[in-house]
Design an enzyme around this catalytic site. Structure first.
Site, PDB file in Angstrom:
ATOM      1  N   GLU A   1      15.908   0.517  -6.320  1.00  0.00           N
ATOM      2  CA  GLU A   1      14.973   1.519  -6.858  1.00  0.00           C
ATOM      3  C   GLU A   1      15.677   2.875  -6.949  1.00  0.00           C
ATOM      4  O   GLU A   1      16.161   3.409  -5.943  1.00  0.00           O
ATOM      5  CB  GLU A   1      13.722   1.607  -5.961  1.00  0.00           C
ATOM      6  CG  GLU A   1      12.612   2.409  -6.603  1.00  0.00           C
ATOM      7  CD  GLU A   1      11.317   2.374  -5.792  1.00  0.00           C
ATOM      8  OE1 GLU A   1      11.001   1.326  -5.206  1.00  0.00           O
ATOM      9  OE2 GLU A   1      10.638   3.403  -5.746  1.00  0.00           O
TER      10      GLU A   1
ATOM     11  N   LYS B   1       4.747   0.894   2.051  1.00  0.00           N
ATOM     12  CA  LYS B   1       5.794   0.374   1.145  1.00  0.00           C
ATOM     13  C   LYS B   1       6.908   1.407   1.023  1.00  0.00           C
ATOM     14  O   LYS B   1       8.090   1.075   1.046  1.00  0.00           O
ATOM     15  CB  LYS B   1       5.172   0.066  -0.226  1.00  0.00           C
ATOM     16  CG  LYS B   1       6.111  -0.600  -1.208  1.00  0.00           C
ATOM     17  CD  LYS B   1       6.911   0.367  -2.047  1.00  0.00           C
ATOM     18  CE  LYS B   1       7.774  -0.368  -3.055  1.00  0.00           C
ATOM     19  NZ  LYS B   1       8.674   0.522  -3.797  1.00  0.00           N
TER      20      LYS B   1
ATOM     21  N   ASP C   1      17.381  -9.130   8.601  1.00  0.00           N
ATOM     22  CA  ASP C   1      16.382  -9.923   7.902  1.00  0.00           C
ATOM     23  C   ASP C   1      15.196  -9.040   7.511  1.00  0.00           C
ATOM     24  O   ASP C   1      14.328  -8.752   8.328  1.00  0.00           O
ATOM     25  CB  ASP C   1      15.952 -11.067   8.838  1.00  0.00           C
ATOM     26  CG  ASP C   1      14.916 -11.985   8.238  1.00  0.00           C
ATOM     27  OD1 ASP C   1      14.288 -11.612   7.225  1.00  0.00           O
ATOM     28  OD2 ASP C   1      14.726 -13.080   8.781  1.00  0.00           O
TER      29      ASP C   1
ATOM     30  N   HIS D   1      10.989  10.913  -9.486  1.00  0.00           N
ATOM     31  CA  HIS D   1      11.158   9.481  -9.695  1.00  0.00           C
ATOM     32  C   HIS D   1      11.709   9.190 -11.087  1.00  0.00           C
ATOM     33  O   HIS D   1      12.683   8.457 -11.245  1.00  0.00           O
ATOM     34  CB  HIS D   1       9.783   8.825  -9.511  1.00  0.00           C
ATOM     35  CG  HIS D   1       9.836   7.344  -9.400  1.00  0.00           C
ATOM     36  ND1 HIS D   1      10.274   6.702  -8.265  1.00  0.00           N
ATOM     37  CD2 HIS D   1       9.521   6.377 -10.286  1.00  0.00           C
ATOM     38  CE1 HIS D   1      10.209   5.405  -8.455  1.00  0.00           C
ATOM     39  NE2 HIS D   1       9.762   5.175  -9.678  1.00  0.00           N
TER      40      HIS D   1
HETATM   41  C1  MEV Z   1       7.544   4.061  -4.476  1.00  0.00           C
HETATM   42  O1  MEV Z   1       8.532   3.068  -4.341  1.00  0.00           O
HETATM   43  C2  MEV Z   1       7.077   4.502  -3.112  1.00  0.00           C
HETATM   44  C3  MEV Z   1       5.916   5.497  -3.106  1.00  0.00           C
HETATM   45  O2  MEV Z   1       4.847   4.988  -3.885  1.00  0.00           O
HETATM   46  C4  MEV Z   1       5.508   5.683  -1.678  1.00  0.00           C
HETATM   47  C5  MEV Z   1       4.239   6.484  -1.497  1.00  0.00           C
HETATM   48  O3  MEV Z   1       3.403   6.514  -2.381  1.00  0.00           O
HETATM   49  O4  MEV Z   1       4.102   7.037  -0.376  1.00  0.00           O
HETATM   50  C6  MEV Z   1       6.339   6.795  -3.743  1.00  0.00           C
END
Ligand code: MEV
Length: 441
Positions: free
Chosen positions: A85, A277, A293, A390
């Site tokens: 990413e 995530k 792992d 991003h």
């Molecule tokens: C994207 O990979 C991760 C985010 O969505 C985490 C978040 O929203 O805290 C930017």
């Protein structure tokens, strides 16, 4: 129509590729050459990669990068990361820089116990099983000693065995719940070997000679990937005013908004999943780079995130008495010996880059990676929004997808400094550029 084959694993590597290309890739010979072009030029290295798994045809590339300048407990680290990413390493580096002059990241390993279970059925005299358990436990510990002697000498081994009665949930269902210390190894193989031996012994010991009229039936023996007692804490803190103005927002307002951003993930599972995530964007990248792992680590974290009866944030934030504090408690079962650590050349280098840490130090570094990543995401989300950074990082992916030349990429990187990046805006920019420079594809 799907095609099947018997004995695929017995074919040579090239035969396997031939079969795949013929049956699933339109018999396109150029794809065969492409697949083979990813082989390592050194046969010895390639053989090693091949033997990590079954039916290996080639290598699958992922970017290996580093996030430098991470101050953790007063020591500076350069953190290796494997992740596809685009914005993750950049976000990580930004957090590292932000906290560098505010005391950096602090960590503490709270505990390192791992768990394995022998699940079995027993429909005999429950009271007898329980009263006999101390003797059973002693026999299991003694009988398994030959397997634990090495780990014992490293300061680890079996810490305890409990008999867990789950018959209220399922008729006849019991567990041997075994706790382990596995020192610098992740320990799954060691734990599973010991558990299988305990299962055999359990079957032998619970027999008529010892007064039982019913036998046990072993259902399965396996490590638990839920390790709430293999726990590390990482945190950052500073006076609110030290946060400074963040993207045009005053330190005090930023601290409150940030805290609310975390609070939302504490109470709302939809947000919590995305929030966590983001944490695993950082954790997994280090876990993969160090040959650990990531499935086990993530599974564990998500169960831990639901330990209070509902799924919530793994990180927390407080703003009290003028102090901003942001922390994470993360269960992390990792190893710095065994597994791929000495076999995969880049994994070996990752450990070297980190100064060949012990497992506890690696737990700390992974937790910092998670917290740093979470800080970067929330900082952006609660100020300028996530897309600005991003999509800037994603710009090169879009340009590559549109087969931009190096010259076009250079132009685009400057052009988009103050503009919104999207597929459409990049397409329009490229078309304009190509019509002026007559370089259309
Ligand atoms: C994207 O990979 C991760 C985010 O969505 C985490 C978040 O929203 O805290 C930017």
């Amino acid at each position: 129509m799907s095609k099947t084959i018997k004995g695929y694993s017995k074919l040579s590597k090239e035969e396997k590729i031939d079969w795949l290309v013929k049956n699933y890739l339109n018999d396109d010979r150029s794809i065969k050459s492409e697949i083979m072009s990813y082989w390592h030029e050194d046969n010895a290295v390639q053989n090693r990669f091949d033997e990590f798994s079954e039916n290996t045809l080639t290598n699958f590339y992922m970017p290996f990068g580093v996030a430098p300048n991470f101050l953790i407990n007063g020591k500076t680290y350069c953190i290796p990361m494997v992740i596809e990413e685009s914005s993750v390493v950049a976000a990580m580096s930004k957090s590292g820089k932000f906290w560098q002059d505010k005391g950096g990241f602090k960590t503490e390993v709270i505990s390192t116990t791992k768990i394995g279970q022998v699940h079995f059925s027993f429909f005999g005299d429950k009271a007898l099983l329980k009263s006999y358990f101390p003797s059973l436990k002693a026999q299991l510990l003694e009988g398994g000693k030959y397997l634990t002697v090495n780990m014992d000498s490293r300061g680890g081994g079996v810490l305890d065995i409990e008999l867990v009665d789950l018959t209220e949930k399922e008729d006849g269902y019991f567990q041997l719940k075994v706790s382990f210390e596995t020192c610098d190894s992740m320990g799954a193989n060691f734990i599973n070997t010991v558990l299988e031996e305990y299962a055999n012994l359990l079957k032998e010991i619970i027999c008529t000679e010892n007064g039982f009229t019913e036998k046990v039936s072993i259902i399965m023996s396996i490590v638990s990937n839920y390790t709430p007692d293999c726990l590390v804490r990482a945190w950052v803190e500073c006076k609110v005013e030290e946060l400074g103005e963040v993207s045009g927002i005053s330190a005090a307002d930023f601290a409150q908004k940030f805290k609310m951003g975390v609070r939302i993930a504490e109470v709302d599972p939809h947000r919590a999943a995305t929030h966590n995530k983001g944490i695993y964007n950082g954790v997994d990248a280090v876990i993969i780079a160090t040959g650990n792992d990531f499935r086990a680590v993530e599974a564990c974290g998500h169960v831990y995130a639901a330990k209070d009866g509902h799924y919530g944030s793994l990180s927390h934030c407080s703003v009290e008495n003028g102090i901003f504090k942001f922390w994470i408690d993360l269960p992390l079962a990792v190893g710095t010996v065994g597994g791929l650590t000495q076999l995969h050349p880049m994994v070996k280098h990752s450990h070297e880059i980190l100064g060949n840490p012990e497992a506890k130090a690696l737990m700390e570094i992974c937790a910092v990676a998670g917290l740093a990543q979470n800080f970067a995401a929330l900082r952006a989300l609660t100020t300028v929004g996530i897309q600005q950074g991003h999509m800037k990082m994603h710009l090169l992916n879009i340009l590559n997808y549109m087969e931009a030349t190096n010259q076009e990429k250079d132009y685009a990187l400057t052009y988009f400094i103050d503009k919104i990046v999207s597929y459409t805006t990049v397409r329009v920019m490229l078309d304009q550029y190509r019509s002026v420079h007559k370089t259309a594809k």
